[in-house]
Every structure is written in structure tokens, then in C-alpha cells.
Scaffold this motif. Structure first.
Motif, PDB file in Angstrom:
ATOM      1  N   CYS A 164       0.838  -1.194   0.000  1.00 55.97           N
ATOM      2  CA  CYS A 164       0.000   0.000   0.000  1.00 55.97           C
ATOM      3  C   CYS A 164       0.875   1.247   0.000  1.00 55.97           C
ATOM      4  O   CYS A 164       1.827   1.350   0.785  1.00 55.97           O
ATOM      5  CB  CYS A 164      -0.907   0.009   1.226  1.00 55.97           C
ATOM      6  SG  CYS A 164      -2.035  -1.403   1.320  1.00 55.97           S
ATOM      7  N   THR A 166       1.051   5.720  -1.439  1.00 59.41           N
ATOM      8  CA  THR A 166       0.351   6.905  -1.915  1.00 59.41           C
ATOM      9  C   THR A 166       1.289   7.699  -2.813  1.00 59.41           C
ATOM     10  O   THR A 166       2.354   7.230  -3.209  1.00 59.41           O
ATOM     11  CB  THR A 166      -0.165   7.753  -0.737  1.00 59.41           C
ATOM     12  OG1 THR A 166      -1.010   8.802  -1.230  1.00 59.41           O
ATOM     13  CG2 THR A 166       0.975   8.352   0.079  1.00 59.41           C
ATOM     14  N   PHE A 172      -4.998   6.307  -2.538  1.00 58.91           N
ATOM     15  CA  PHE A 172      -4.561   5.165  -1.737  1.00 58.91           C
ATOM     16  C   PHE A 172      -4.408   4.033  -2.742  1.00 58.91           C
ATOM     17  O   PHE A 172      -5.395   3.602  -3.340  1.00 58.91           O
ATOM     18  CB  PHE A 172      -5.624   4.811  -0.690  1.00 58.91           C
ATOM     19  CG  PHE A 172      -5.211   3.758   0.306  1.00 58.91           C
ATOM     20  CD1 PHE A 172      -4.868   4.096   1.598  1.00 58.91           C
ATOM     21  CD2 PHE A 172      -5.197   2.404  -0.039  1.00 58.91           C
ATOM     22  CE1 PHE A 172      -4.511   3.128   2.530  1.00 58.91           C
ATOM     23  CE2 PHE A 172      -4.841   1.426   0.866  1.00 58.91           C
ATOM     24  CZ  PHE A 172      -4.490   1.792   2.170  1.00 58.91           C
ATOM     25  N   GLN A 173      -3.165   3.577  -2.974  1.00 55.59           N
ATOM     26  CA  GLN A 173      -2.908   2.583  -4.007  1.00 55.59           C
ATOM     27  C   GLN A 173      -2.539   1.243  -3.381  1.00 55.59           C
ATOM     28  O   GLN A 173      -1.801   1.194  -2.388  1.00 55.59           O
ATOM     29  CB  GLN A 173      -1.785   3.063  -4.929  1.00 55.59           C
ATOM     30  CG  GLN A 173      -2.067   4.445  -5.531  1.00 55.59           C
ATOM     31  CD  GLN A 173      -1.122   4.802  -6.645  1.00 55.59           C
ATOM     32  OE1 GLN A 173      -1.197   4.251  -7.737  1.00 55.59           O
ATOM     33  NE2 GLN A 173      -0.235   5.751  -6.405  1.00 55.59           N
ATOM     34  N   CYS A 190      -9.794  -3.328  -2.487  1.00 52.55           N
ATOM     35  CA  CYS A 190      -9.902  -1.915  -2.858  1.00 52.55           C
ATOM     36  C   CYS A 190     -11.283  -1.355  -2.543  1.00 52.55           C
ATOM     37  O   CYS A 190     -11.416  -0.192  -2.145  1.00 52.55           O
ATOM     38  CB  CYS A 190      -9.572  -1.730  -4.337  1.00 52.55           C
ATOM     39  SG  CYS A 190      -7.810  -1.915  -4.715  1.00 52.55           S
ATOM     40  N   ALA A 193     -11.174  -0.685   1.113  1.00 55.69           N
ATOM     41  CA  ALA A 193     -10.367   0.506   1.380  1.00 55.69           C
ATOM     42  C   ALA A 193     -11.098   1.777   0.960  1.00 55.69           C
ATOM     43  O   ALA A 193     -11.047   2.797   1.668  1.00 55.69           O
ATOM     44  CB  ALA A 193      -9.032   0.397   0.649  1.00 55.69           C
ATOM     45  N   PHE A 194     -11.785   1.726  -0.172  1.00 60.02           N
ATOM     46  CA  PHE A 194     -12.514   2.899  -0.667  1.00 60.02           C
ATOM     47  C   PHE A 194     -13.551   3.362   0.344  1.00 60.02           C
ATOM     48  O   PHE A 194     -13.742   4.560   0.576  1.00 60.02           O
ATOM     49  CB  PHE A 194     -13.168   2.571  -2.007  1.00 60.02           C
ATOM     50  CG  PHE A 194     -13.859   3.730  -2.665  1.00 60.02           C
ATOM     51  CD1 PHE A 194     -13.123   4.794  -3.166  1.00 60.02           C
ATOM     52  CD2 PHE A 194     -15.235   3.777  -2.774  1.00 60.02           C
ATOM     53  CE1 PHE A 194     -13.749   5.877  -3.775  1.00 60.02           C
ATOM     54  CE2 PHE A 194     -15.876   4.855  -3.375  1.00 60.02           C
ATOM     55  CZ  PHE A 194     -15.130   5.905  -3.875  1.00 60.02           C
ATOM     56  N   VAL A 197     -11.566   5.046   3.369  1.00 64.46           N
ATOM     57  CA  VAL A 197     -10.844   6.308   3.160  1.00 64.46           C
ATOM     58  C   VAL A 197     -11.799   7.477   2.948  1.00 64.46           C
ATOM     59  O   VAL A 197     -11.359   8.629   2.919  1.00 64.46           O
ATOM     60  CB  VAL A 197      -9.852   6.229   1.975  1.00 64.46           C
ATOM     61  CG1 VAL A 197      -8.828   5.140   2.190  1.00 64.46           C
ATOM     62  CG2 VAL A 197     -10.574   6.058   0.642  1.00 64.46           C
ATOM     63  N   VAL A 205      -9.063   5.194  -4.842  1.00 65.79           N
ATOM     64  CA  VAL A 205      -8.294   4.013  -4.454  1.00 65.79           C
ATOM     65  C   VAL A 205      -7.971   3.283  -5.756  1.00 65.79           C
ATOM     66  O   VAL A 205      -8.864   3.071  -6.590  1.00 65.79           O
ATOM     67  CB  VAL A 205      -9.087   3.095  -3.510  1.00 65.79           C
ATOM     68  CG1 VAL A 205      -8.355   1.775  -3.293  1.00 65.79           C
ATOM     69  CG2 VAL A 205      -9.319   3.801  -2.169  1.00 65.79           C
TER      70      VAL A 205
END
Length: 402
Positions: A164, A166, A172-173, A190, A193-194, A197, A205
Motif C-alpha cells: 500500500c 500513496t 490510496f494505491q 480496494c 479501502a474505498f 478512506v 483508491v
């Protein structure tokens, strides 16, 4: 009754043509993607872009002509309008640039993660790992994707922990091996995470799948997927779709707009494939349609990696393909060439650069004109709305009849 005519946007991701008036605010004073590439390479062979007005637009932007050299052998013979555009969005990121040109500038501040380790708040990582049932993450810093994957790829495969990271963008990758972690599992991660965030006001993301088994052999695949928030207001894409028209996205356009205003999304990656798909889709597109392509390599492959020669080669290849589009345009069709921000490969760091971008409009029935410096990217969206006789957008001024 469908509106007549078809429109195409060729969006050259990161192709700036000179520092914007507010470049200093972003730490980008002196950036000039096109000008510095041309100078570093001792010239560029872009006769078709030159014929359409690119070099004159760049000169108007910076006050000096790019050192591109003599341009001969243009195979495109269509009238054009040309100039440059300023960005009014608060950021210099992908989402802001694309949304603004479609009529929805970003007039709020994105959230950003800090560049140094640890970039992400501990409570955020805990929520993501708990829901995704992960043992932890690797990375947790700002980084070049290709570099951090090469550094941590083997450890990722061994531990099952995703990588992970940025960047200077609001992102956020998450990078993971398609073979060992699984593509569907990465996409699900993802999505998780989406959701988490969102309170941090993060724009995207990004899933970054890769292949390979050991350092030096890792390579990102074409299955990147962006999870984006929606544009803050109605775009010209929405207006076309809502009025019964077709909006055909090629490459990552659909992801950038969170699928809003898109009627057909076509995957493609790599400059050659993106051109091939764009030509096919534009050729088959019906009246009252917009074909919108993001040529991501200028940014992802050459701009961020500071590959001046690669960027120059990409520009020359792009130029060679333009006559193919021109040859298949019908009476009344229009096409635009533009960009979403700069990414000067000669500049310090690896981030985007705040620059003017080109605006070129061409087609069989275009009235030639110099458009000067436009006050917002949204002028493209407003021009397309005017072209299709759709309601005016909140931002932008049409140059259809200039």
C-alpha cells in the motif's frame, strides 16, 4: 430525435505546455512538459500536431516557441482551432483535470496522505485489515509504483501482505500479485479501502495488480482499476447520456468518472492499443456520441518515471496516428486534443506539474481560429454541450463558433 454529429476527446494524460500562472503555489515554477522535452531531445517530429496548432499554442502559453525544429510531412489536412487552457480546480490531479474539462471543476480541497512513513493513519489500516482479514500491509509510504513493487514484491508473495502506497495525488494505491494474491481479492480489498478512506476525503483508491516472481522481473498488468468518488456536479457526459446520446469511454475514463455519464466502457492499455480501440470505436460511433480516451502512458509510463526519451517517442507515435482519425471523420464531426495537467519529465521529483494544457479542436467543418488562453478547462465541456445543443453547464464558455 438524436442530435447530428459525433465528438471525440483525445486526452493526453499529463501533456502540459508551460507553467500556469499559479505554478509557484504548487512548487512548479518553470515547469514546461512540451518545451523541456523538445529542448532535451534536440527537436520533435510532430508535423500533424504542429499543423493543427500545437506549437503555436505552446508559444502563446509560454511566450517562446518550443525548440521542436522544422515540422515537415504533415498528413492531416483539416481546419482547426487552437489555444491553451488554465485550470481552476484546486488540485493538479487526474480527477480534477478530467472533471473540469467535462464541466465540473473541483473547488474544494482533497485530502492527502503524508509522504513519509507511515503515510496512513494506524486506525485506517486496522479497519481495512480487520475487514479484509489481512495480517498487515507493506509499504505505507509515498512511492513510485514500479519501484515499490520491485522492492517489496517478493516479501508480498511470501507474507500475503498487500503493498500500500500513496503519491502527491489524493490516492490510496494497493499493489498485489495477480497469481499469488488474486485479482478478484485485490478488487474486493480496494472496495473495502474505498469505503474506509471516505472520511479522509480521498479521491481514488487504485488497484495495481502485477505479475512476476522475483525482483527485477515484476511487471504491472493491464488490469488496473480505479475506485473514484463521483464528480461534484453534472458533467457534459451526464447531459449527453440523459438526452439519449452515447458516451463511449476508452481506457480509464470510466473509472475516473465513477461510471457517471458513461454508456459504454471499453478497456485498453498501452499507447498502440489505446489508439487502435479509439479508432475503431470512433469509426463505429453513432450520431450524438462522444468517444473519450485517456492516453495514460504519457503520465504513468514516461512522466512520473521521468523518461524524457520515452515521452518524446510517445508524442511522435501519437502524431503518426492522428491522420487515421482525420481520415475517418464525417462531415460535422469534431475532435479535441487536450490534457489534464502537466508532468514535466525534466522537473524535480516525480509528481504532476501545474501547467497550461493544449486545447485543439479539429474537423471537416471547423472554422479556423486562435482561441488564446482559456480561463478554465470547462470550456471543452461547454463547447461539446453547445455542439449537441444541450443545456449550458455551470462552468465554461463555448468556443464552437469562435
Amino acid at each position: 430525435m438524436a442530435q447530428k454529429g459525433r465528438a471525440v476527446i483525445l486526452m493526453m494524460d499529463s501533456f502540459g505546455i508551460g507553467g500556469a500562472e499559479d505554478a509557484a503555489k504548487f512548487g512548479d515554477s518553470g515547469a514546461d512538459t512540451l518545451g523541456h522535452i523538445a529542448a532535451a531531445q534536440g527537436g520533435l517530429k510532430v508535423p500533424n500536431l504542429a499543423k493543427l496548432g500545437l506549437l503555436k499554442a505552446a508559444e502563446a502559453s509560454t511566450g517562446r516557441a518550443p525548440q521542436a525544429g522544422t515540422q515537415e510531412g504533415a498528413k492531416i489536412d483539416l481546419p482547426s482551432k487552437y489555444g491553451f487552457m488554465r485550470e481552476i480546480s484546486h488540485g493538479k490531479d487526474t480527477s480534477s483535470g478530467h472533471w473540469e474539462m467535462a464541466g465540473s471543476p473541483v473547488q474544494f480541497e482533497w485530502g492527502y496522505f503524508k509522504p513519509d512513513y507511515p503515510s496512513f493513519p494506524a486506525e485506517l489500516i486496522k479497519k481495512i485489515c480487520d475487514e479484509a482479514e489481512l495480517p498487515g500491509i507493506l509499504g505505507n509510504t509515498a512511492a513510485s509504483g514500479t519501484v515499490i513493487i520491485d522492492e517489496l514484491g517478493e516479501e508480498h508473495i511470501k507474507t500475503g501482505k498487500p503493498i500500500c502506497y500513496t503519491s502527491a495525488d489524493s490516492v490510496f494505491q494497493i499493489a498485489a500479485s495477480e497469481k499469488h494474491f488474486g485479482l478478484d481479492r485485490l478488487y474486493k480489498l480496494c472496495e473495502i479501502a474505498f469505503k474506509h478512506v471516505a472520511p479522509y476525503n480521498i479521491a481514488r483508491v487504485i488497484a495495481r495488480p502485477f505479475e512476476g516472481e522475483k525482483r527485477g522481473e515484476f511487471k504491472r498488468t493491464k488490469n488496473r482499476h480505479d475506485y473514484s468518488v463521483k464528480p461534484p456536479m453534472t458533467t457534459v457526459l451526464d447531459e449527453i447520456k440523459n438526452a439519449g446520446g452515447e458516451v463511449i469511454s476508452v481506457g480509464k475514463i470510466s473509472d475516473i468518472f465513477a461510471k457517471q455519464g458513461i454508456t459504454r466502457a471499453v478497456k485498453a492499455s498501452g499507447l498502440e492499443e489505446l489508439w487502435n480501440v479509439t479508432l475503431q470505436e470512433a469509426k463505429n460511433a453513432p450520431d450524438f456520441s462522444l468517444t473519450f480516451t485517456n492516453f495514460v502512458d504519457f503520465d504513468m509510463t514516461w512522466g512520473h518515471r521521468r523518461d524524457v526519451a520515452g515521452y518524446a517517442g510517445g508524442l511522435e507515435y501519437f502524431d503518426k496516428r492522428l491522420p487515421e482519425l482525420a481520415a475517418q471523420m464525417k462531415e460535422g464531426d469534431i475532435a479535441f486534443i487536450t490534457a489534464d495537467h502537466g508532468c514535466d519529465p525534466t522537473y524535480k521529483g516525480t509528481d504532476h506539474t501545474r501547467e497550461h494544457v493544449p486545447v485543439i479542436m479539429f474537423g471537416p467543418n471547423i472554422k479556423p481560429a486562435f482561441l488564446g488562453g482559456r480561463d478554465t478547462y470547462a470550456d471543452i465541456g461547454q463547447t461539446i454541450a453547445d455542439y449537441f445543443k444541450l443545456p449550458s453547464l455551470k462552468f465554461g464558455k463555448s468556443f464552437l463558433n469562435d
